[in-house]
Write a protein that holds these residues in place. Structure first.
Motif, PDB file in Angstrom:
ATOM      1  N   LYS A   1      -2.365  15.323  -1.294  1.00  0.00           N
ATOM      2  CA  LYS A   1      -1.551  16.197  -0.446  1.00  0.00           C
ATOM      3  C   LYS A   1      -0.762  15.458   0.647  1.00  0.00           C
ATOM      4  CE  LYS A   1      -4.478  20.272  -1.092  1.00  0.00           C
ATOM      5  NZ  LYS A   1      -5.210  21.370  -0.434  1.00  0.00           N
ATOM      6  N   LYS A   2      -0.831  14.134   0.666  1.00  0.00           N
ATOM      7  CA  LYS A   2      -0.113  13.386   1.706  1.00  0.00           C
ATOM      8  C   LYS A   2       1.378  13.272   1.404  1.00  0.00           C
ATOM      9  CE  LYS A   2      -4.124  10.479   2.761  1.00  0.00           C
ATOM     10  NZ  LYS A   2      -4.655   9.088   2.708  1.00  0.00           N
ATOM     11  N   GLY A   3       1.724  13.190   0.137  1.00  0.00           N
ATOM     12  CA  GLY A   3       3.096  12.906  -0.239  1.00  0.00           C
ATOM     13  C   GLY A   3       3.339  11.412  -0.302  1.00  0.00           C
ATOM     14  N   VAL A   4       4.539  11.030  -0.715  1.00  0.00           N
ATOM     15  CA  VAL A   4       4.889   9.614  -0.860  1.00  0.00           C
ATOM     16  C   VAL A   4       5.650   9.130   0.367  1.00  0.00           C
ATOM     17  CG1 VAL A   4       4.911   9.690  -3.376  1.00  0.00           C
ATOM     18  CG2 VAL A   4       7.013  10.202  -2.115  1.00  0.00           C
ATOM     19  N   ASP A   5       5.613   7.832   0.587  1.00  0.00           N
ATOM     20  CA  ASP A   5       6.350   7.248   1.716  1.00  0.00           C
ATOM     21  C   ASP A   5       7.850   7.250   1.462  1.00  0.00           C
ATOM     22  OD1 ASP A   5       4.089   5.947   3.504  1.00  0.00           O
ATOM     23  OD2 ASP A   5       3.578   5.506   1.414  1.00  0.00           O
ATOM     24  N   PHE A   6       8.222   7.014   0.212  1.00  0.00           N
ATOM     25  CA  PHE A   6       9.631   6.956  -0.164  1.00  0.00           C
ATOM     26  C   PHE A   6       9.832   7.728  -1.467  1.00  0.00           C
ATOM     27  CE2 PHE A   6       8.592   2.934   1.960  1.00  0.00           C
ATOM     28  CZ  PHE A   6       9.496   2.951   3.020  1.00  0.00           C
ATOM     29  N   ALA A   7      10.897   8.507  -1.517  1.00  0.00           N
ATOM     30  CA  ALA A   7      11.293   9.191  -2.751  1.00  0.00           C
ATOM     31  C   ALA A   7      12.692   8.717  -3.117  1.00  0.00           C
ATOM     32  CB  ALA A   7      11.267  10.703  -2.574  1.00  0.00           C
ATOM     33  N   LEU A   8      12.840   8.134  -4.306  1.00  0.00           N
ATOM     34  CA  LEU A   8      14.109   7.572  -4.758  1.00  0.00           C
ATOM     35  C   LEU A   8      14.712   8.494  -5.814  1.00  0.00           C
ATOM     36  CD1 LEU A   8      12.623   5.236  -3.376  1.00  0.00           C
ATOM     37  CD2 LEU A   8      13.432   3.719  -5.183  1.00  0.00           C
ATOM     38  N   GLU A   9      15.949   8.920  -5.593  1.00  0.00           N
ATOM     39  CA  GLU A   9      16.604   9.883  -6.478  1.00  0.00           C
ATOM     40  C   GLU A   9      17.775   9.206  -7.179  1.00  0.00           C
ATOM     41  OE1 GLU A   9      18.924  12.998  -8.162  1.00  0.00           O
ATOM     42  OE2 GLU A   9      19.656  11.559  -6.683  1.00  0.00           O
ATOM     43  N   THR A  10      17.758   9.236  -8.523  1.00  0.00           N
ATOM     44  CA  THR A  10      18.825   8.579  -9.285  1.00  0.00           C
ATOM     45  C   THR A  10      19.621   9.537 -10.150  1.00  0.00           C
ATOM     46  OG1 THR A  10      17.602   8.089 -11.331  1.00  0.00           O
ATOM     47  CG2 THR A  10      17.258   6.597  -9.479  1.00  0.00           C
ATOM     48  N   ALA A  11      19.163  10.781 -10.309  1.00  0.00           N
ATOM     49  CA  ALA A  11      19.786  11.699 -11.269  1.00  0.00           C
ATOM     50  C   ALA A  11      21.059  12.349 -10.744  1.00  0.00           C
ATOM     51  CB  ALA A  11      18.786  12.772 -11.688  1.00  0.00           C
ATOM     52  N   GLY A  12      21.137  12.572  -9.437  1.00  0.00           N
ATOM     53  CA  GLY A  12      22.348  13.143  -8.851  1.00  0.00           C
ATOM     54  C   GLY A  12      22.511  14.629  -9.063  1.00  0.00           C
ATOM     55  N   ILE A  13      21.401  15.391  -9.091  1.00  0.00           N
ATOM     56  CA  ILE A  13      21.487  16.850  -9.228  1.00  0.00           C
ATOM     57  C   ILE A  13      20.667  17.514  -8.124  1.00  0.00           C
ATOM     58  CG2 ILE A  13      21.941  16.808 -11.706  1.00  0.00           C
ATOM     59  CD1 ILE A  13      19.021  17.438 -12.183  1.00  0.00           C
TER      60      ILE A  13
ATOM     61  N   ALA B   1       1.769   0.166  -3.700  1.00  0.00           N
ATOM     62  CA  ALA B   1       0.492   0.293  -4.403  1.00  0.00           C
ATOM     63  C   ALA B   1       0.527   1.393  -5.444  1.00  0.00           C
ATOM     64  CB  ALA B   1      -0.622   0.574  -3.400  1.00  0.00           C
ATOM     65  N   LEU B   2       1.408   2.359  -5.235  1.00  0.00           N
ATOM     66  CA  LEU B   2       1.480   3.516  -6.123  1.00  0.00           C
ATOM     67  C   LEU B   2       2.936   3.841  -6.405  1.00  0.00           C
ATOM     68  CD1 LEU B   2       0.084   5.976  -7.521  1.00  0.00           C
ATOM     69  CD2 LEU B   2       0.338   7.186  -5.340  1.00  0.00           C
ATOM     70  N   VAL B   3       3.322   3.844  -7.677  1.00  0.00           N
ATOM     71  CA  VAL B   3       4.679   4.225  -8.073  1.00  0.00           C
ATOM     72  C   VAL B   3       4.562   5.366  -9.076  1.00  0.00           C
ATOM     73  CG1 VAL B   3       6.833   3.533  -9.159  1.00  0.00           C
ATOM     74  CG2 VAL B   3       5.626   1.927  -7.680  1.00  0.00           C
TER      75      VAL B   3
ATOM     76  N   GLN C   1      10.300  -1.482 -11.083  1.00  0.00           N
ATOM     77  CA  GLN C   1       9.850  -2.877 -11.093  1.00  0.00           C
ATOM     78  C   GLN C   1       9.972  -3.510  -9.719  1.00  0.00           C
ATOM     79  OE1 GLN C   1      10.723  -5.276 -14.723  1.00  0.00           O
ATOM     80  NE2 GLN C   1      12.081  -3.577 -15.288  1.00  0.00           N
ATOM     81  N   PHE C   2      11.086  -3.259  -9.029  1.00  0.00           N
ATOM     82  CA  PHE C   2      11.279  -3.861  -7.712  1.00  0.00           C
ATOM     83  C   PHE C   2      10.331  -3.265  -6.671  1.00  0.00           C
ATOM     84  CE2 PHE C   2      15.807  -4.543  -9.315  1.00  0.00           C
ATOM     85  CZ  PHE C   2      15.541  -5.845  -9.702  1.00  0.00           C
ATOM     86  N   ALA C   3      10.014  -1.978  -6.805  1.00  0.00           N
ATOM     87  CA  ALA C   3       9.061  -1.357  -5.885  1.00  0.00           C
ATOM     88  C   ALA C   3       7.694  -2.018  -6.013  1.00  0.00           C
ATOM     89  CB  ALA C   3       8.965   0.137  -6.166  1.00  0.00           C
ATOM     90  N   LYS C   4       7.273  -2.304  -7.251  1.00  0.00           N
ATOM     91  CA  LYS C   4       5.988  -2.962  -7.454  1.00  0.00           C
ATOM     92  C   LYS C   4       6.001  -4.384  -6.888  1.00  0.00           C
ATOM     93  CE  LYS C   4       2.986  -1.365  -9.664  1.00  0.00           C
ATOM     94  NZ  LYS C   4       1.830  -0.494  -9.283  1.00  0.00           N
ATOM     95  N   ILE C   5       7.091  -5.104  -7.122  1.00  0.00           N
ATOM     96  CA  ILE C   5       7.202  -6.465  -6.594  1.00  0.00           C
ATOM     97  C   ILE C   5       7.166  -6.452  -5.066  1.00  0.00           C
ATOM     98  CG2 ILE C   5       8.790  -8.419  -6.320  1.00  0.00           C
ATOM     99  CD1 ILE C   5       9.699  -7.930  -9.204  1.00  0.00           C
ATOM    100  N   SER C   6       7.732  -5.389  -4.464  1.00  0.00           N
ATOM    101  CA  SER C   6       7.817  -5.297  -3.003  1.00  0.00           C
ATOM    102  C   SER C   6       6.498  -4.903  -2.358  1.00  0.00           C
ATOM    103  CB  SER C   6       8.903  -4.288  -2.610  1.00  0.00           C
ATOM    104  OG  SER C   6      10.164  -4.702  -3.092  1.00  0.00           O
TER     105      SER C   6
ATOM    106  N   GLY D   1       0.782  -1.222   0.000  1.00  0.00           N
ATOM    107  CA  GLY D   1       0.000   0.000   0.000  1.00  0.00           C
ATOM    108  C   GLY D   1       0.814   1.273   0.000  1.00  0.00           C
ATOM    109  N   ASP D   2       2.134   1.174   0.199  1.00  0.00           N
ATOM    110  CA  ASP D   2       2.983   2.368   0.228  1.00  0.00           C
ATOM    111  C   ASP D   2       3.029   3.049  -1.137  1.00  0.00           C
ATOM    112  OD1 ASP D   2       3.596   2.282   2.893  1.00  0.00           O
ATOM    113  OD2 ASP D   2       5.595   1.393   2.632  1.00  0.00           O
TER     114      ASP D   2
END
Length: 352
Positions: free
Chosen positions: A229-241, A188-190, A180-185, A163-164
């Protein structure tokens, strides 16, 4: 015997040459016939700017191939076995290694930067770094397992509950697999965020529920609207800026976690308002580095091989270009000058 290899003599000086095939395998070493070798974003910077740790040296650390020969009593492998190679060679003696955190080894070596790597027809590697690939996995797919393992290593640092909500900012190779791994884990929302429409198409293929083009849309407002307006549980950053790091702080919910994959190439700066949220919202900022764990080379690698075998993840949409190794110098020039628009570029040193 001689082989073709892309040899780096200095930053910006990559030459395709005939060099000796590695000989005199020690016990516990394996000679791999390289069938596919991918270009990592770090390879572009290393080949064109920073260089390897010594010269001349053969770069390349994302590769798969066939066992050509074994040294000593390496009974687990035989000639012709289909394999992928994990490039990190930890010391197994430092505090981090003894704790099973091989990615953080104090005295490691590494194929493709500290010793010869996979942009060659043959490369030798320790047997413990070699994993047998199921027959249904293509060699080009095998060349994507290393970046996939980096993505999964970060996902494994999180406690994702069913549900995260998760946002992935930057939808290149790491973002593609992280979705893909977030969905497998159980997420509920990516939400995928990028400024490149083709990267967002890639994110959609990976299973993202929402794709936000930050070049035309206010990504922060869009995420707030999607999450009520809740925001996400986790934010993953890959761009490096800085811009994307700050976006992560703005879209994660209170007591949320920001996971940083992307390395910085300039000073890391946050606005006072964004940084204030770290304190007021009790946010966690966590780094993720490399792809290794117990048992070596890591559960990341074994899990991905199983996922690929059973079609739980798909690497095919990521591979955009396949070239012969002889084209390597020109390909790196084009990537460096952004003349080649790509997702994942793969060389086939021994042909298709």
């Amino acid at each position: 015997m001689m082989m073709q290899a892309a040899v780096l003599h200095a930053p910006g000086d990559l030459r395709v040459e005939n060099v000796p095939v590695p000989e005199n395998l020690d016990q516990g070493e394996i000679l791999i016939k390289v069938m596919a070798a991918g270009i990592c974003g770090s390879d572009i910077d290393r080949v064109m700017h920073t260089g390897t740790y010594s010269f001349p040296l053969i770069p390349g650390h994302e590769f798969s191939g066939i066992v050509e020969a074994t040294g000593g009593a390496d009974g687990d492998f035989g000639k012709g076995d289909k394999v992928v190679v994990a490039p990190l060679m930890p010391c197994f003696k430092c505090e981090q290694c003894l704790g099973g955190h091989y990615s953080l080894c104090d005295y490691y070596s590494f194929l493709g930067s500290r010793t010869n790597g996979g942009f060659a027809q043959f490369v030798k590697a320790p047997a413990m770094n070699v994993l047998r690939m199921p027959e249904n996995i293509k060699f080009t797919t095998g060349a994507t397992i290393e970046p996939a393992a980096i993505a999964l290593h970060g996902i494994n640092l999180l406690t994702i509950r069913p549900g995260d909500a998760i946002a992935v900012i930057g939808c290149g190779a790491i973002g593609f697999f992280a979705i893909q791994f977030a969905k497998i884990s159980g997420a509920a929302l990516v939400i995928a965020i990028d400024i490149d429409a083709e990267k967002l198409d890639l994110a959609k293929a990976a299973g993202a529920d929402h794709c936000i083009d930050a070049s035309t849309t206010d990504a922060i407002d869009a995420v707030k609207k999607i999450t009520e307006k809740k925001g996400v549980d986790f934010a993953l950053e890959t761009a490096g800026i800085n811009a994307t790091r700050e976006q992560c702080l703005e879209i994660v919910k209170k007591r949320g976690l920001v996971l940083l994959y992307g390395t910085a190439h300039s000073d890391v700066v946050f606005s006072p308002a964004a940084f204030e949220k770290v304190i007021r919202y009790e946010l966690v900022i966590r780094g993720s580095w490399n792809s290794y764990s117990v048992p070596f080379p890591g559960r990341e690698w074994f899990t991905i091989l199983n996922y690929l075998k059973n079609h739980r993840i798909d690497a095919n949409p990521l591979i955009s270009h396949v070239f012969e190794l002889s084209e390597a110098p020109g390909v790196f020039e084009d990537l460096h000058h952004r003349k080649l628009k790509s997702h994942k570029v793969v060389f086939t040193p021994n042909g298709e």
